[in-house]
Design a protein around this motif. Structure first.
Motif, short mmCIF file in Angstrom:
data_model
loop_
_atom_site.label_atom_id
_atom_site.label_comp_id
_atom_site.label_asym_id
_atom_site.label_seq_id
_atom_site.Cartn_x
_atom_site.Cartn_y
_atom_site.Cartn_z
N MET A 1 61.34 0.76 4.74
CA MET A 1 62.41 0.27 3.86
C MET A 1 63.72 0.98 4.15
O MET A 1 64.59 1.06 3.31
N GLU A 2 63.87 1.43 5.39
CA GLU A 2 65.07 2.20 5.74
C GLU A 2 66.31 1.31 5.73
O GLU A 2 67.42 1.77 5.48
N ASN A 3 66.10 0.00 5.98
CA ASN A 3 67.28 -0.88 6.12
C ASN A 3 67.71 -1.53 4.79
O ASN A 3 68.55 -2.42 4.78
N ILE A 4 67.10 -1.09 3.67
CA ILE A 4 67.41 -1.75 2.40
C ILE A 4 68.90 -1.64 2.07
O ILE A 4 69.56 -2.61 1.73
N LYS A 5 69.47 -0.43 2.25
CA LYS A 5 70.89 -0.22 1.94
C LYS A 5 71.75 -1.19 2.76
O LYS A 5 72.64 -1.87 2.24
N ALA A 6 71.42 -1.27 4.05
CA ALA A 6 72.20 -2.15 4.93
C ALA A 6 72.04 -3.62 4.51
O ALA A 6 73.02 -4.37 4.44
N TYR A 7 70.80 -4.00 4.18
CA TYR A 7 70.55 -5.38 3.79
C TYR A 7 71.37 -5.76 2.55
O TYR A 7 72.00 -6.83 2.50
N VAL A 8 71.42 -4.82 1.58
CA VAL A 8 72.16 -5.10 0.35
C VAL A 8 73.65 -5.26 0.63
O VAL A 8 74.27 -6.24 0.21
N SER A 9 74.21 -4.35 1.43
CA SER A 9 75.66 -4.47 1.65
C SER A 9 75.97 -5.70 2.49
O SER A 9 77.01 -6.34 2.31
N GLN A 10 75.03 -6.08 3.37
CA GLN A 10 75.25 -7.26 4.21
C GLN A 10 75.28 -8.54 3.36
O GLN A 10 76.07 -9.46 3.61
N HIS A 11 74.44 -8.59 2.30
CA HIS A 11 74.32 -9.81 1.49
C HIS A 11 75.01 -9.71 0.13
O HIS A 11 74.84 -10.57 -0.73
N LYS A 12 75.78 -8.63 -0.03
CA LYS A 12 76.43 -8.33 -1.31
C LYS A 12 77.11 -9.55 -1.96
O LYS A 12 76.81 -9.92 -3.09
N ASP A 13 78.00 -10.19 -1.19
CA ASP A 13 78.77 -11.30 -1.78
C ASP A 13 77.86 -12.43 -2.27
O ASP A 13 78.04 -12.97 -3.36
N ARG A 14 76.87 -12.76 -1.46
CA ARG A 14 75.95 -13.83 -1.87
C ARG A 14 75.19 -13.43 -3.14
O ARG A 14 75.05 -14.21 -4.07
N PHE A 15 74.73 -12.16 -3.18
CA PHE A 15 74.01 -11.68 -4.37
C PHE A 15 74.88 -11.85 -5.62
O PHE A 15 74.42 -12.29 -6.67
N LEU A 16 76.16 -11.51 -5.49
CA LEU A 16 77.07 -11.63 -6.64
C LEU A 16 77.28 -13.09 -7.01
O LEU A 16 77.18 -13.47 -8.18
N ASN A 17 77.53 -13.92 -6.02
CA ASN A 17 77.81 -15.34 -6.32
C ASN A 17 76.61 -16.03 -6.94
O ASN A 17 76.76 -16.85 -7.85
N GLU A 18 75.42 -15.71 -6.47
CA GLU A 18 74.22 -16.33 -7.05
C GLU A 18 74.09 -15.96 -8.53
O GLU A 18 73.81 -16.80 -9.38
N LEU A 19 74.34 -14.67 -8.82
CA LEU A 19 74.24 -14.24 -10.23
C LEU A 19 75.31 -14.93 -11.07
O LEU A 19 75.04 -15.41 -12.18
N ILE A 20 76.50 -15.02 -10.53
CA ILE A 20 77.61 -15.66 -11.26
C ILE A 20 77.27 -17.10 -11.62
O ILE A 20 77.51 -17.56 -12.75
N GLU A 21 76.63 -17.82 -10.68
CA GLU A 21 76.23 -19.20 -10.99
C GLU A 21 75.26 -19.23 -12.16
O GLU A 21 75.35 -20.07 -13.05
N MET B 1 62.16 -7.74 0.29
CA MET B 1 60.83 -7.31 0.73
C MET B 1 60.11 -8.42 1.49
O MET B 1 59.46 -8.16 2.50
N THR B 2 60.24 -9.68 1.00
CA THR B 2 59.52 -10.76 1.70
C THR B 2 60.21 -11.10 3.02
O THR B 2 59.56 -11.22 4.05
N SER B 3 61.53 -11.17 3.01
CA SER B 3 62.24 -11.58 4.25
C SER B 3 62.12 -10.51 5.33
O SER B 3 62.13 -10.82 6.52
N GLN B 4 61.96 -9.27 4.91
CA GLN B 4 61.88 -8.16 5.89
C GLN B 4 60.45 -7.69 6.10
O GLN B 4 60.23 -6.65 6.74
N GLY B 5 59.48 -8.41 5.55
CA GLY B 5 58.09 -8.01 5.70
C GLY B 5 57.81 -6.64 5.12
O GLY B 5 57.02 -5.87 5.64
N GLU B 6 58.48 -6.33 4.04
CA GLU B 6 58.33 -5.00 3.43
C GLU B 6 57.59 -5.04 2.11
O GLU B 6 57.49 -4.01 1.43
N LEU B 7 57.08 -6.19 1.70
CA LEU B 7 56.39 -6.26 0.40
C LEU B 7 55.04 -5.55 0.53
O LEU B 7 54.16 -6.01 1.26
N PRO B 8 54.84 -4.40 -0.16
CA PRO B 8 53.64 -3.59 0.04
C PRO B 8 52.48 -3.96 -0.88
O PRO B 8 51.41 -3.34 -0.81
N CYS B 9 52.66 -4.91 -1.78
CA CYS B 9 51.60 -5.24 -2.74
C CYS B 9 51.85 -6.64 -3.30
O CYS B 9 52.76 -7.34 -2.89
#
Lengths: 462, 462
Positions: free
Chosen positions: A1-21, A140-148
């Motif tokens: 899960m080392e890339n989680i920080k990077a993944y979040v900043s990469q998709h930040k705008d989409r995450f915000l827009n989805e919530l706003i909708e 977790m699903t898109s990055q194959g990181e879901l552990p359970c």
């Protein structure tokens, strides 16, 4: 899960827009005028869960608003996390006190949120905090990181008592079976000091109606000779607290557990400034039960507050009338061991007993819920604390909250598992108030922290 | 005036229809949304006065709503009767409790009104009673029976304190000079037992605002730790009466005149059934100041009533909020010698003094008026009594009313003449309440009785 920080900043705008909708839909469960919006919100959440990687999602009908359910089972032998959240929101009124329309979200910076905060009803409570889990699942699903295995249960009646959720849980123990329940519907101390809520207060909520004469009367012709329901209701409400602000309902404190001085000393360590508290609320003096501090009054002590009162002429100008009826909405916050139904019954019995013969009184229970305490020595708590420590750089502080999530006690009873309250909101986010907001930092930090909880929880479960 | 009875029955239908047209205009002075309707009502009254025979009529501008003035001077050496009435009405709310629309008058029979009653806001208070005088004038002028000079002064702010009327009277003493003032804005005991109101209560009306935190708060996170303005307001209101229902404001009773046992015994002679009173209001028990009867409590004793209260969430369902503000409208009925402004000041001082430091309090005076007592040995009273005796067959009983007509005391001070309160309404007419009505019998009986007052007053003045 080392890339989680990077993944979040990469998709930040989409995450915000989805919530706003999602925030644009006024899912006010308390007001039937919004019922279609509540249903539409359920559909939007279902769709978001499928997109985030749930294998199956469904709208589960109930006697009230539906429960949105979703799951991804990767291996029956692995642990299962059950995520709970709610897609309904508090009423927005008084709307005139909002600086921007409650269902037209905008991002503005504040002193506490230099990176900006989303202003909208439900931004923090609970659409924003619930959606963090959806986006964490997506990572977790898109990055194959879901552990359970993971299950989602998102309801639409939290703000009105979760009665349909109780109905649903009691009938679906197998479907909902899990090893830990994860909820983000609480707050933390500050953006530099995370905390985990280990205690919640229960709730008893009633509406009272006092009836005097059978019609509104002219206060000149009848004033002084008949019981005025507003005066009587005021007298009755006033008598519910004594001069030390103890609640006077017989038996009210019977089940209340008194914390040890040690526990109280431990609580007192949490950073708190009474001056800052008073300044933030613009009050000259705090107020409450004698013998307890402000933080104790709003967490480990039960309370009784009038949430609304109305009667007689409330329009412009003056009307000399004696009203036929007066009403109040009254809620009691309960501490662990105080049973909501028992307290509601004690209230009703007492309230009717103190009414003078000159009026008639009706008490209608609205809803209730039990208090809850999480032990800090279980792996769920430890995994959450380790996740916060990793993303915030400091360990979380265990904290009792004054709020209520009525179904947490129910979960433990029906599903036999512990609930971990990983909150990312701040007390200053104005939930239940005009201008509710949720920090962009908090939203993204939540998405970043949650997957780590899964990781550590699975590791500790081995 | 032998043909008055015949004239009334001959024009009965027209008299009713004209009043119904007037009642259709919603002249609610307390609510600015109706301001144009109030002005239209003034025009309608002016036109009615000219038609009824006034030589001059005018709309007199004031700082508020205009005064409708009309006069017919037949001989400066004859006495002059000044008729006062008001064309504004109380707000109609709660509208949902009306059986028929408040401004869509209909005639229905009731137990007390077998000949039918006109149901509409203002039917009795005061459009109907004021219009009796217009029709009485029509009779006297059209039949050459007007025995003296007459002046009409009809205002549009009686329900909100008559402040513009005071302004007008102080500036028009000459124009309004008269020998007696005649008002029908009170009631009588029953349709078989007329009465003349000899006393009125004064009024002090204030609005209070209690502010706690600077915004609405979540009752879970803050409940128990901050002063809840609704709980505090209730406590403050409750403390305004002691256990004997005496008012606790220091100095409140200082100027109150205590009636002698003889006077109280005289009052007690008026026919009254407490059982019937309680049944009419559907109450199990009367309520009020210890040591006084129901009829004393609502006439010779001062009172304090909350006329309206509001704060927090009053919508459907449950909202767990602590409101930032709570409000109440509070009125005090005063007895002769209690000065309205002094009492308002005493209230404000006391109310602010009992507020805990944890809240801020604002007291806003709405309006007030002084009490009044009419001696029963003056010719105005005697002429009225003789008129009632002639039309009802029995003499009128002098009665103290609990109501207030704030300007009566002002009239005596500014115009140096006595006021005669010839009321034809019944307590059961529901003035200030939903389903206000005025008996057809009472309306016509008033038109029949008023000319006789003129006749006897002139005869007794010789």
């Amino acid at each position: 899960m080392e890339n989680i920080k990077a993944y979040v900043s990469q998709h930040k705008d989409r995450f915000l827009n989805e919530l706003i909708e999602l925030l644009k839909i006024p899912s006010v469960s308390a007001d039937s005028a919004f019922s279609q919006d509540v249903l539409n919100t359920a559909d939007a959440v279902k769709e978001a869960l499928s997109k985030a990687g749930c294998d199956t999602t469904e709208i589960c009908e109930t006697p009230g608003y539906p429960i949105v359910y979703g799951e991804k089972i990767i291996d029956p032998n692995l642990p299962t996390v059950l995520v709970y959240g709610h897609y309904d929101v508090q009423p927005a009124d008084p709307v005139e006190l909002w600086d921007s329309p409650p269902f037209d979200p905008i991002i503005k910076t504040t002193d506490k949120h230099p990176d900006g905060a989303i202003f909208a009803r439900g931004a923090c409570d609970d659409k924003g905090q619930m959606y963090m889990h959806v986006k964490a699942l997506e990572y977790m699903t898109s990055q194959g990181e879901l552990p359970c295995n993971v299950k989602f249960m998102v309801e639409g009646e939290e703000e009105i008592g979760s009665s349909s959720l109780a109905w649903f849980v009691e009938r679906n123990q197998e479907k909902l079976s899990n090893d830990v329940i994860l909820i983000s519907d609480t707050g933390m101390i500050s953006n530099t000091q995370p905390s985990i809520t280990t205690g919640l207060r229960g709730l008893s909520y009633v509406e009272v109606e006092v009836t005097g004469p059978n019609r509104d009367l002219h206060s000149g012709l009848y004033g002084g000779a008949v019981a005025n329901p507003i005066n009587i209701l005021s007298k009755m409400i006033a008598s519910l607290h004594d001069e030390n602000n103890h609640i006077t309902i017989p038996g009210f404190y019977d089940a209340v557990e008194e914390l040890s001085l040690e526990e109280r000393a431990e609580m007192a360590k949490a950073p708190f400034s009474l001056e800052a508290y008073k300044n933030a609320l613009d009050i000259d003096q705090e107020y409450g039960e004698k013998g307890y501090t402000t933080n104790e009054r709003n967490s480990i002590r039960p309370t009784l507050d009038v949430n609304g009162i109305w009667g007689g002429y409330t329009g412009e100008g003056a009307k000399t009338v004696i009203a036929s009826k007066a009403y109040a909405k009254i809620s009691m916050r309960l501490v662990p061991n105080q049973e909501s139904e028992k307290i509601t019954a004690l209230f009703a019995k007492h309230f009717e007993s103190i009414a003078p013969k000159a009026v008639k009184v009706k008490v209608t229970p609205h809803h209730g819920g039990e208090g809850y305490v999480t032990p800090i020595d279980n792996i769920g708590y430890k995994a959450a604390n380790k996740a916060y420590t990793k993303t915030f750089g400091v360990p979380a502080i265990p904290q009792r909250s004054g709020g209520s999530i009525p179904i947490v006690a129910l979960f433990e009873r029906e599903l036999k598992s512990k609930t971990i309250l990983m909150g990312f909101g701040l007390d200053s986010d104005a939930i239940h108030s005009p201008n509710e907001h949720f920090g962009v930092f908090n939203y993204l930090k939540g998405i970043e922290t949650i997957p780590l909880f899964y990781k550590y929880f699975v590791e500790m479960s081995k």
